[in-house]
Design a protein around this motif. Structure first.
Motif, PDB file in Angstrom:
ATOM      1  N   PRO A   1      -8.197  -0.799   6.945  1.00  0.00           N
ATOM      2  CA  PRO A   1      -9.207  -0.362   7.899  1.00  0.00           C
ATOM      3  C   PRO A   1     -10.256   0.514   7.235  1.00  0.00           C
ATOM      4  CG  PRO A   1      -6.991  -0.022   8.769  1.00  0.00           C
ATOM      5  CD  PRO A   1      -6.854  -0.434   7.335  1.00  0.00           C
ATOM      6  N   ALA A   2     -11.474   0.446   7.747  1.00  0.00           N
ATOM      7  CA  ALA A   2     -12.592   1.192   7.167  1.00  0.00           C
ATOM      8  C   ALA A   2     -12.349   2.699   7.206  1.00  0.00           C
ATOM      9  CB  ALA A   2     -13.877   0.836   7.895  1.00  0.00           C
ATOM     10  N   HIS A   3     -11.543   3.172   8.138  1.00  0.00           N
ATOM     11  CA  HIS A   3     -11.324   4.604   8.259  1.00  0.00           C
ATOM     12  C   HIS A   3     -10.100   5.093   7.485  1.00  0.00           C
ATOM     13  CE1 HIS A   3      -8.980   2.689  11.411  1.00  0.00           C
ATOM     14  NE2 HIS A   3      -8.183   3.719  11.358  1.00  0.00           N
ATOM     15  N   ALA A   4      -9.497   4.240   6.688  1.00  0.00           N
ATOM     16  CA  ALA A   4      -8.334   4.650   5.905  1.00  0.00           C
ATOM     17  C   ALA A   4      -8.771   5.378   4.647  1.00  0.00           C
ATOM     18  CB  ALA A   4      -7.496   3.434   5.520  1.00  0.00           C
ATOM     19  N   ALA A   5      -8.009   6.414   4.310  1.00  0.00           N
ATOM     20  CA  ALA A   5      -8.210   7.065   3.017  1.00  0.00           C
ATOM     21  C   ALA A   5      -7.406   6.263   2.005  1.00  0.00           C
ATOM     22  CB  ALA A   5      -7.730   8.502   3.075  1.00  0.00           C
ATOM     23  N   THR A   6      -8.054   5.826   0.937  1.00  0.00           N
ATOM     24  CA  THR A   6      -7.395   4.993  -0.062  1.00  0.00           C
ATOM     25  C   THR A   6      -7.634   5.573  -1.446  1.00  0.00           C
ATOM     26  OG1 THR A   6      -7.772   3.022   1.280  1.00  0.00           O
ATOM     27  CG2 THR A   6      -7.217   2.664  -1.017  1.00  0.00           C
ATOM     28  N   ASP A   7      -6.556   5.654  -2.235  1.00  0.00           N
ATOM     29  CA  ASP A   7      -6.661   6.104  -3.615  1.00  0.00           C
ATOM     30  C   ASP A   7      -5.890   5.148  -4.505  1.00  0.00           C
ATOM     31  OD1 ASP A   7      -8.268   8.438  -3.635  1.00  0.00           O
ATOM     32  OD2 ASP A   7      -6.614   9.591  -2.783  1.00  0.00           O
ATOM     33  N   GLY A   8      -6.414   4.919  -5.701  1.00  0.00           N
ATOM     34  CA  GLY A   8      -5.737   4.082  -6.677  1.00  0.00           C
ATOM     35  C   GLY A   8      -5.312   4.914  -7.869  1.00  0.00           C
ATOM     36  N   PHE A   9      -4.161   4.564  -8.436  1.00  0.00           N
ATOM     37  CA  PHE A   9      -3.608   5.304  -9.562  1.00  0.00           C
ATOM     38  C   PHE A   9      -3.199   4.310 -10.637  1.00  0.00           C
ATOM     39  CE2 PHE A   9      -2.773   7.450  -5.574  1.00  0.00           C
ATOM     40  CZ  PHE A   9      -3.330   8.700  -5.790  1.00  0.00           C
ATOM     41  N   LEU A  10      -3.778   4.443 -11.829  1.00  0.00           N
ATOM     42  CA  LEU A  10      -3.470   3.551 -12.942  1.00  0.00           C
ATOM     43  C   LEU A  10      -2.326   4.121 -13.761  1.00  0.00           C
ATOM     44  CD1 LEU A  10      -7.057   2.677 -14.229  1.00  0.00           C
ATOM     45  CD2 LEU A  10      -5.551   1.266 -12.810  1.00  0.00           C
ATOM     46  N   ASP A  11      -1.458   3.219 -14.237  1.00  0.00           N
ATOM     47  CA  ASP A  11      -0.371   3.623 -15.114  1.00  0.00           C
ATOM     48  C   ASP A  11      -0.736   3.205 -16.528  1.00  0.00           C
ATOM     49  OD1 ASP A  11       2.165   4.579 -15.908  1.00  0.00           O
ATOM     50  OD2 ASP A  11       2.945   2.539 -15.882  1.00  0.00           O
ATOM     51  N   GLY A  12      -1.055   4.158 -17.375  1.00  0.00           N
ATOM     52  CA  GLY A  12      -1.488   3.854 -18.733  1.00  0.00           C
ATOM     53  C   GLY A  12      -0.347   3.629 -19.708  1.00  0.00           C
ATOM     54  N   ASP A  13       0.890   3.827 -19.260  1.00  0.00           N
ATOM     55  CA  ASP A  13       2.051   3.675 -20.132  1.00  0.00           C
ATOM     56  C   ASP A  13       2.518   2.221 -20.105  1.00  0.00           C
ATOM     57  OD1 ASP A  13       4.282   4.015 -21.677  1.00  0.00           O
ATOM     58  OD2 ASP A  13       5.423   5.105 -20.166  1.00  0.00           O
ATOM     59  N   ASP A  14       2.289   1.496 -21.177  1.00  0.00           N
ATOM     60  CA  ASP A  14       2.664   0.086 -21.267  1.00  0.00           C
ATOM     61  C   ASP A  14       4.113  -0.020 -21.729  1.00  0.00           C
ATOM     62  OD1 ASP A  14       2.344  -2.647 -21.142  1.00  0.00           O
ATOM     63  OD2 ASP A  14       1.551  -2.803 -23.177  1.00  0.00           O
ATOM     64  N   ARG A  15       4.991  -0.451 -20.839  1.00  0.00           N
ATOM     65  CA  ARG A  15       6.417  -0.561 -21.141  1.00  0.00           C
ATOM     66  C   ARG A  15       6.757  -1.983 -21.566  1.00  0.00           C
ATOM     67  NH1 ARG A  15       9.517   4.066 -21.544  1.00  0.00           N
ATOM     68  NH2 ARG A  15       8.251   5.647 -20.564  1.00  0.00           N
ATOM     69  N   PRO A  16       7.739  -2.145 -22.457  1.00  0.00           N
ATOM     70  CA  PRO A  16       8.151  -3.488 -22.880  1.00  0.00           C
ATOM     71  C   PRO A  16       9.087  -4.129 -21.853  1.00  0.00           C
ATOM     72  CG  PRO A  16       9.433  -1.855 -24.042  1.00  0.00           C
ATOM     73  CD  PRO A  16       8.443  -1.097 -23.183  1.00  0.00           C
ATOM     74  N   MET A  17       8.572  -4.329 -20.647  1.00  0.00           N
ATOM     75  CA  MET A  17       9.344  -4.956 -19.577  1.00  0.00           C
ATOM     76  C   MET A  17       8.397  -5.715 -18.667  1.00  0.00           C
ATOM     77  SD  MET A  17      10.249  -1.427 -17.510  1.00  0.00           S
ATOM     78  CE  MET A  17      10.377  -1.874 -15.792  1.00  0.00           C
ATOM     79  N   LYS A  18       8.908  -6.735 -18.013  1.00  0.00           N
ATOM     80  CA  LYS A  18       8.063  -7.548 -17.141  1.00  0.00           C
ATOM     81  C   LYS A  18       7.662  -6.786 -15.879  1.00  0.00           C
ATOM     82  CE  LYS A  18       9.516 -12.072 -18.730  1.00  0.00           C
ATOM     83  NZ  LYS A  18       8.233 -12.642 -19.065  1.00  0.00           N
ATOM     84  N   ALA A  19       8.515  -5.884 -15.398  1.00  0.00           N
ATOM     85  CA  ALA A  19       8.213  -5.095 -14.197  1.00  0.00           C
ATOM     86  C   ALA A  19       7.447  -3.817 -14.545  1.00  0.00           C
ATOM     87  CB  ALA A  19       9.496  -4.773 -13.436  1.00  0.00           C
ATOM     88  N   ASP A  20       6.621  -3.866 -15.590  1.00  0.00           N
ATOM     89  CA  ASP A  20       5.791  -2.740 -15.984  1.00  0.00           C
ATOM     90  C   ASP A  20       4.750  -2.480 -14.893  1.00  0.00           C
ATOM     91  OD1 ASP A  20       4.549  -0.788 -17.660  1.00  0.00           O
ATOM     92  OD2 ASP A  20       3.107  -2.290 -18.328  1.00  0.00           O
ATOM     93  N   ILE A  21       4.687  -1.246 -14.398  1.00  0.00           N
ATOM     94  CA  ILE A  21       3.713  -0.873 -13.376  1.00  0.00           C
ATOM     95  C   ILE A  21       2.327  -0.815 -14.003  1.00  0.00           C
ATOM     96  CG2 ILE A  21       2.974   0.910 -11.745  1.00  0.00           C
ATOM     97  CD1 ILE A  21       5.941   1.838 -11.692  1.00  0.00           C
ATOM     98  N   LEU A  22       1.354  -1.462 -13.359  1.00  0.00           N
ATOM     99  CA  LEU A  22      -0.029  -1.413 -13.831  1.00  0.00           C
ATOM    100  C   LEU A  22      -0.881  -0.482 -12.973  1.00  0.00           C
ATOM    101  CD1 LEU A  22      -0.625  -5.209 -14.535  1.00  0.00           C
ATOM    102  CD2 LEU A  22       0.105  -3.424 -16.135  1.00  0.00           C
ATOM    103  N   GLU A  23      -0.754  -0.613 -11.634  1.00  0.00           N
ATOM    104  CA  GLU A  23      -1.575   0.173 -10.714  1.00  0.00           C
ATOM    105  C   GLU A  23      -0.860   0.312  -9.379  1.00  0.00           C
ATOM    106  OE1 GLU A  23      -6.069   0.154  -8.775  1.00  0.00           O
ATOM    107  OE2 GLU A  23      -5.206  -1.728  -9.454  1.00  0.00           O
ATOM    108  N   VAL A  24      -1.101   1.436  -8.720  1.00  0.00           N
ATOM    109  CA  VAL A  24      -0.594   1.678  -7.372  1.00  0.00           C
ATOM    110  C   VAL A  24      -1.772   2.099  -6.512  1.00  0.00           C
ATOM    111  CG1 VAL A  24       0.923   3.092  -5.940  1.00  0.00           C
ATOM    112  CG2 VAL A  24       1.707   2.318  -8.189  1.00  0.00           C
ATOM    113  N   ARG A  25      -1.919   1.459  -5.352  1.00  0.00           N
ATOM    114  CA  ARG A  25      -2.965   1.815  -4.391  1.00  0.00           C
ATOM    115  C   ARG A  25      -2.279   2.291  -3.115  1.00  0.00           C
ATOM    116  NH1 ARG A  25      -7.680   1.311  -5.866  1.00  0.00           N
ATOM    117  NH2 ARG A  25      -8.689   1.211  -3.859  1.00  0.00           N
ATOM    118  N   VAL A  26      -2.697   3.443  -2.637  1.00  0.00           N
ATOM    119  CA  VAL A  26      -2.134   4.028  -1.423  1.00  0.00           C
ATOM    120  C   VAL A  26      -3.245   4.159  -0.398  1.00  0.00           C
ATOM    121  CG1 VAL A  26      -0.936   6.023  -0.432  1.00  0.00           C
ATOM    122  CG2 VAL A  26      -0.456   5.335  -2.801  1.00  0.00           C
TER     123      VAL A  26
END
Length: 183
Positions: free
Chosen positions: A25-50
């Motif tokens: 929704p247009a009135h939602a507060a939204t923030d994105g957070f990048l994960d700069g730590d590249d892990r040697p795993m397939k489930a490596d987190i790249l970004e989280v948006r809240v």
């Protein structure tokens, strides 16, 4: 039926849910957070948006490579929610598997432990998109009470049949994001 019940969807209804579920929704507060730590795993987190609004809290996590089948590689995620900055650590944890056929659970916790009391009288929904390597969780605000802001910490885990286990934390181990205020 609560939102966290298992539901089989037809292709048209799944497509409609996907479109509706990705709208913020247009009135939602939204923030994105990048994960700069590249892990040697397939489930490596790249970004989280809240996104946080009066109707729900939406957490969308992008991964390097989610695996549908857990036969060779089991993947899972925990999202810790801090709704009271005056109390050390998170008050809630939403966790579950990232492979096909796995489930998820929202629980009240004391700090950083993975155990807790399941929240049974609130609605939440999880959706995995293996093609886009994302998982999205929607939590109704009544689950947490009337909170003006929420902070999250995200931990992904992966284990292989050979006994190799790896974890990846967004922003660092047990590090919470900046508060995302309700829009």
């Amino acid at each position: 039926m609560s939102l966290h019940s298992t539901v089989l969807l037809t292709a048209p209804s799944a497509a409609a849910l996907l479109v509706v579920g990705t709208l913020t929704p247009a009135h939602a507060a939204t923030d994105g957070f990048l994960d700069g730590d590249d892990r040697p795993m397939k489930a490596d987190i790249l970004e989280v948006r809240v996104a946080h609004d009066a109707d729900r809290i939406r957490v969308r996590i992008s991964f390097d490579d989610l695996v549908r089948s857990g036969l060779e590689r089991s993947q899972g995620v925990s999202i810790f929610f801090d709704t009271d900055e005056g109390d050390a650590g998170p008050e809630y944890r939403l966790g579950g598997g990232l492979n096909s056929g796995t489930d998820y659970l929202l629980a009240a916790v004391e700090g950083w432990n993975d155990d807790g009391s399941p929240l049974e009288s609130c609605d939440y929904l999880g959706r995995i998109n293996w093609r886009r390597n994302t998982v999205t969780y929607l939590v109704d605000p009544p689950c947490f009470g009337d909170v003006p802001a929420v902070r999250v910490a995200v931990k992904a885990g992966e284990s292989r049949r050979q006994g190799v286990e790896r974890n990846d934390w967004l922003l660092g181990r047990r590090v919470l994001t900046d508060p995302v205020a309700r829009g």
